[in-house]
Design an enzyme around this catalytic site. Structure first.
Site, short mmCIF file in Angstrom:
data_model
loop_
_atom_site.label_atom_id
_atom_site.label_comp_id
_atom_site.label_asym_id
_atom_site.label_seq_id
_atom_site.Cartn_x
_atom_site.Cartn_y
_atom_site.Cartn_z
N TYR A 118 0.78 -1.17 0.25
CA TYR A 118 -0.09 0.10 -0.02
C TYR A 118 0.70 1.18 -0.15
O TYR A 118 1.82 1.36 0.72
CB TYR A 118 -0.98 -0.02 1.34
N GLU A 206 -3.44 7.44 -4.19
CA GLU A 206 -3.23 6.48 -3.42
C GLU A 206 -3.29 5.25 -4.45
O GLU A 206 -3.85 4.86 -5.32
CB GLU A 206 -4.76 6.02 -2.76
#
Length: 396
Positions: A118, A206
């Site tokens: 992530y 993101e």
């Protein structure tokens, strides 16, 4: 302004970030043609069909599926296109899927195991600095990781005077447990990602997941990008990427009319000039026992046309049982605002809810007389608390 995955990936690629390659399609036939072209360009024999909506968690709602043949590409595209996709980040109604991204398969076998990471770039509002947030727990909800295993989330803040430094990119790669070719790839990936974020005036990048492939390449499998609206004047080409189909039609209408509007879930419509006064108005409605249905700032030029447009937008909400107009006449005279309210009221048919008007400032007393003598279902007030009390009394 939010972007679709394929748009975000195009921007990342232009800054040298390695991405999972794909082609967007609007029909099943286009999807098959895209898959064929992608095979020619990349050699992939499997494809991932991804719904393109402004929301995360698409896989959980059935919006991301693997196709192992061209027949699968067509069948899956037929299933996803036109569906109302419900994810943890959409309403219960979901979002209509108008496009799919046909992407290459990057989870191919090789010498090492694949791993998902992530990574996001955003502003740390506590320190006023950009930061890179990253974790080895890619592919999962970062909120869940933060709640259960917060020690697996790392952050790296960037000094705005010098930007991202090489040692910081290497630190990120080290904390992710990478070595060899994957380590070098990650250093390059992080540096290019931050350049993209800074270069386009983004408020969020993101990437979930960032993938380490079986042959130690680092690439973005997904891309959630939010642009800072205040910086769009410098990026007119990116402003054209806006997909109004993904936005609330009322929000779009208000924006085109130059109104600052946010829809809420209350029953008292608010029309105010000035963001600070709008917040105070919402607060006092809550203190009086009511519940604001919206934030609406008409700005400093509250003329008849703008007031009428604001009324029409508020009245589209069936939950609104009363409207509170709170205008401070500094730049604009209160009597002109009052006349605008009266004209707008007469132009709009079937207003069957009470309107409470509180005007303060230049010619406020004259404005109150105009409202009181209009013969319309409009109630005037002097004090803000008095206005809020009338709203609560009329709404019951």
């Amino acid at each position: 302004m939010n972007l679709h995955e394929y748009q975000g990936k195009d921007i990342l690629a232009s800054y040298g970030v390695r991405v999972q390659r794909g082609i967007v399609a609007s029909s099943p036939d286009e999807a098959v043609a895209a898959a064929q072209k992608l095979s020619e360009e990349t050699g992939t024999s499997w494809w991932v069909v991804k719904a393109q909506i402004h929301a995360g968690g698409r896989g959980k709602g059935g919006g991301v599926k693997l196709a192992k043949s061209l027949e699968d590409v067509k069948t899956i595209s037929e299933q996803i296109l036109g569906m109302m996709l419900v994810t943890p980040q959409t309403s219960a109604e979901g979002k209509l899927v108008n496009q799919v991204l046909i992407a290459e398969d990057v989870y191919y076998p090789g010498e090492s195991e694949t791993s998902e990471i992530y990574m996001s770039v955003l502003l740390n509002r506590n320190t006023g600095r950009n930061m890179i947030m990253y974790s080895t727990e890619g592919g999962m909800d970062i909120e869940e990781v933060a709640d259960k295993t917060p020690e697996r989330i790392f952050t790296e803040e960037i000094d705005p005077k010098v930007g991202l430094q090489g040692f910081q990119a290497r630190k990120i790669a080290f904390n992710l447990g990478l070595s060899g070719a994957a380590f070098k790839e990650m250093v390059k990936f992080v540096s290019s990602l931050y350049k993209a974020y800074d270069g386009i005036d983004a408020s969020l990048f993101e990437i979930n997941p960032v993938l380490k492939t079986s042959d130690d390449k680092i690439l973005a499998v997904d891309a959630k990008v939010t642009l800072d609206d205040n910086g769009l004047f410098r990026h007119k080409d990116y402003a054209e990427l806006r997909d109004k189909r993904e936005e609330d039609p009322i929000d779009v209408e208000a924006g085109e009319a130059g109104l600052n509007f946010v829809n809420l879930d209350g029953n008292v419509g608010c029309m105010v000039n000035g963001a600070g006064l709008a917040m105070a108005t919402m607060d006092i409605i809550k203190m009086a026992g009511g519940n604001p249905a919206n934030f609406l700032d008409v700005g400093g030029t509250a003329d008849a046309a703008r007031v009428e447009k604001a009324f029409r937008i508020i009245l589209q909400d069936e939950n609104v049982k009363a409207i509170l107009v709170n205008i401070f006449g500094g730049i604009v005279r209160c009597d002109r605002v009052a006349q605008g309210i009266i004209d707008a009221y007469k132009n709009i048919e079937d207003i069957n809810i009470p309107i409470i008007v509180r005007l303060q400032g230049t010619n406020a007393e004259l404005a109150k007389e105009m409202i009181d003598n209009s013969g319309l279902q409009v109630h005037s007030a002097i004090a803000l608390a008095e206005a809020a009390g009338k709203v609560q009394e009329l709404v019951g």
